[in-house]
Design an enzyme around this catalytic site. Structure first.
Site, PDB file in Angstrom:
ATOM      1  N   GLU A 129      18.533  23.659  58.689  1.00 56.93           N
ATOM      2  CA  GLU A 129      19.814  24.192  58.213  1.00 56.93           C
ATOM      3  C   GLU A 129      20.403  25.265  59.123  1.00 56.93           C
ATOM      4  OE1 GLU A 129      19.644  25.303  54.130  1.00 56.93           O
ATOM      5  OE2 GLU A 129      19.131  23.286  53.480  1.00 56.93           O
ATOM      6  N   GLU A 189      15.129  17.780  51.659  1.00 50.57           N
ATOM      7  CA  GLU A 189      15.027  18.709  50.522  1.00 50.57           C
ATOM      8  C   GLU A 189      15.968  18.272  49.409  1.00 50.57           C
ATOM      9  OE1 GLU A 189      15.561  22.910  51.291  1.00 50.57           O
ATOM     10  OE2 GLU A 189      14.491  22.763  53.198  1.00 50.57           O
TER      11      GLU A 189
HETATM   12  N1  LIG Z   1      26.587  27.327  46.984  1.00 44.22           N
HETATM   13  N2  LIG Z   1      25.996  26.490  47.449  1.00 44.22           N
HETATM   14  N3  LIG Z   1      25.608  25.560  47.912  1.00 44.22           N
HETATM   15  C1  LIG Z   1      24.322  25.154  48.285  1.00 44.22           C
HETATM   16  C2  LIG Z   1      24.037  25.661  49.683  1.00 44.22           C
HETATM   17  C3  LIG Z   1      22.647  25.430  49.913  1.00 44.22           C
HETATM   18  C4  LIG Z   1      22.236  26.191  51.140  1.00 44.22           C
HETATM   19  N4  LIG Z   1      20.850  26.589  50.967  1.00 44.22           N
HETATM   20  C5  LIG Z   1      19.903  25.700  51.036  1.00 44.22           C
HETATM   21  O1  LIG Z   1      20.149  24.547  51.226  1.00 44.22           O
HETATM   22  C6  LIG Z   1      18.483  26.176  50.884  1.00 44.22           C
HETATM   23  C7  LIG Z   1      17.506  25.337  51.505  1.00 44.22           C
HETATM   24  C8  LIG Z   1      16.433  25.976  52.345  1.00 44.22           C
HETATM   25  O2  LIG Z   1      15.969  25.078  53.347  1.00 44.22           O
HETATM   26  C9  LIG Z   1      15.222  26.408  51.495  1.00 44.22           C
HETATM   27  O3  LIG Z   1      14.429  27.283  52.262  1.00 44.22           O
HETATM   28  C10 LIG Z   1      15.687  27.066  50.202  1.00 44.22           C
HETATM   29  O4  LIG Z   1      14.575  27.585  49.486  1.00 44.22           O
HETATM   30  C11 LIG Z   1      16.415  25.987  49.390  1.00 44.22           C
HETATM   31  C12 LIG Z   1      16.805  26.498  47.992  1.00 44.22           C
HETATM   32  O5  LIG Z   1      17.795  27.481  48.121  1.00 44.22           O
HETATM   33  C13 LIG Z   1      17.607  25.452  50.118  1.00 44.22           C
END
Ligand SMILES: N=[N+]=NCCCCNC(=O)[C@@H]1[C@H]2[C@H](O)[C@@H](O)[C@H](O)[C@@H](CO)[C@@H]12
Length: 447
Positions: A167, A352
């Protein structure tokens, strides 16, 4: 009611975690502090002042956690490597004990028929590099490629699936635009430079892999489909900007060799001129794409919300998770099909997908989490529909194996298939873990 869904016979079922979120022991065995080790200590940066100092104590409990993965019937495990364990100064002399940790983890996974999927960088940058400007420093691309090359050689033959970055959009948006992740900057000038250097580092790492690696390499992005709040032209333009900024900003350069035009509009005079050779490097072909999907957003034009001038519209009638993210399974299907339409038939993994809900405490060794079971059920059905409509989907990784350190939310948000009692580190599989085990055993039939 379960549906009889047929997934491909070789479909890969796994779970995902990341180093800083689960390992703890950030300074053990020669490791140096990471940017997140330092950022957690900034007052107010993390809810309740939580840090990853202990987290899920995985650095010490890794062998038992691999046994747990085996018991859950997992076929693959996506995890990240802590750069600051491997190269405490970010570059230069490797720390053999840091390398040994990941050699041992990978060997245990392989011995248990669990396929390792390795993420080289999941946000935790050595502070020595953060102090040199981090991703805003053009040299960061070379620091990353050298680290990647070291890991390719170290784990050669044991790891067949590598991803460079997790990301990059979050690193840029949270770390350089909004200052809510390290390095805590709010800089329209540095954000696009950091994004570009992340992509250059990705490209250089892919080149190093082609020269000296074995297996397959990809990139992991978070995708969030955007829907216009109205049919009006202003909201349509806002949607185009939001979509370009979050979903196309990294994929267009990697697959099409150019940034979306909307980015120059968004960043204005802060939008840099990038050398053509950089775009050629960034376009180094990859073997697969990882997509992290959580939710969608509905956007409206909002001239007060510079520089994007697009704001989310709350979907008050819909179900939301504890992250305040709308539960929207159809968005997963549309993401998968959009990638195929726009970028071609690149093999895809959902790297994910999961949800934080206000779980009850375990009782008699059990924890009922029906909302999470339903989240996985509806999203796996959406993934299956995408497969039926031609998505080249090769696997699915649930986020996450265990409750863990949820960045600026600390431990207050629980995404795990397995509950963690942080006072005792006791692991308790939730009902969603049993549901997922059945999904894996039946290869998706029992969804
Ligand atoms: N508003 N809004 N929209 C959603 C935006 C999502 C951006 N954050 C991610 O995708 C993080 C990804 C990360 O790899 C993980 O390390 C995190 O633990 C997960 C859970 O948070 C997800």
């Amino acid at each position: 009611m379960t549906h009889k869904l047929q997934f491909p016979a070789d479909f890969i079922w796994g779970v995902a975690t990341s180093a800083y979120q689960i390992e703890g022991s950030p300074l053990a065995d020669g490791a140096a502090p990471s940017n997140w080790h330092r950022f957690c200590r900034v007052p107010g940066a993390v809810l309740n002042g939580d840090t990853g100092d202990i987290a899920c104590d995985h650095y010490r409990r890794w062998a038992d956690d691999v046994k747990l993965m085996k018991e859950l019937g997992l076929k693959a495990y996506r995890f990240s490597i802590a750069w600051s364990r491997i190269l405490p100064n970010g570059q230069g002399k490797p720390n053999e004990k840091g390398l040994d940790f990941y050699r041992n983890l990978v060997d245990a996974l392989v011995a248990n028929d669990i396929e390792p999927f390795v993420t080289l960088h999941h946000w935790d940058l050595p502070i020595a590099l953060d102090d040199l400007g981090g991703w805003a420093n053009r040299d960061a691309a070379h620091w990353f490629a050298d680290y990647a090359h070291l890991m390719f050689r170290t784990l050669e033959g044991r790891v067949q699936h590598w991803t460079t970055l997790n990301e990059p959009w979050v690193i840029m948006d949270a770390g350089y635009m909004h200052g809510v992740h390290p390095p805590g900057l709010r800089s329209l000038e540095k954000a696009p430079v950091a994004a570009h250097n992340l992509l250059r580092g990705h490209g250089l790492a892919v080149q190093a892999f082609r020269a000296d690696g074995k297996g397959q390499i990809g990139l992991v992005v978070n995708l969030e489909p955007k829907y216009a709040a109205s049919n009006g032209p202003e909201d349509a333009a806002a949607l185009a900007r939001a979509h370009a900024y979050m979903n196309r900003q990294f994929l267009d350069p990697v697959f099409l060799g150019a940034y979306p035009d909307e980015l120059a509009e968004i960043f204005g005079h802060d939008w840099p001129r990038f050398p053509e050779d950089d775009l050629k490097l960034i376009r180094e072909p990859i073997d697969f794409l990882g997509i992290n999907y959580y939710t969608r957003s509905v956007v409206r034009s909002d001239p007060t919300a510079a520089p994007l001038c697009a704001s989310p519209v709350a979907q008050t009638g819909a179900e939301h998770t504890e992250m305040k993210w709308e539960v929207f399974p159809a968005g997963l299907k549309s993401c998968l099909l959009w990638v195929k339409r726009r970028y071609g038939d690149i093999p895809l993994y959902i790297t994910e997908n999961g949800a934080a809900f206000a779980d009850p405490e375990p009782k008699n060794g059990r924890l009922e989490d029906p909302r999470r079971v339903d989240y996985f059920r509806t999203h796996l059905r959406a993934a299956h529909e995408a497969l039926q409509q031609g998505a080249n989907l090769k696997g699915y990784f649930a986020w996450s194996l265990v409750d863990n350190f949820e960045w600026s939310c600390g431990f207050a948000r629980r995404f795990g298939l397995v509950h963690v009692d942080y006072a005792t580190q006791k692991r308790t599989p939730k009902d969603s873990a049993s549901f997922y085990r059945q999904v894996i055993e039946s290869n998706g039939e029992e969804i």
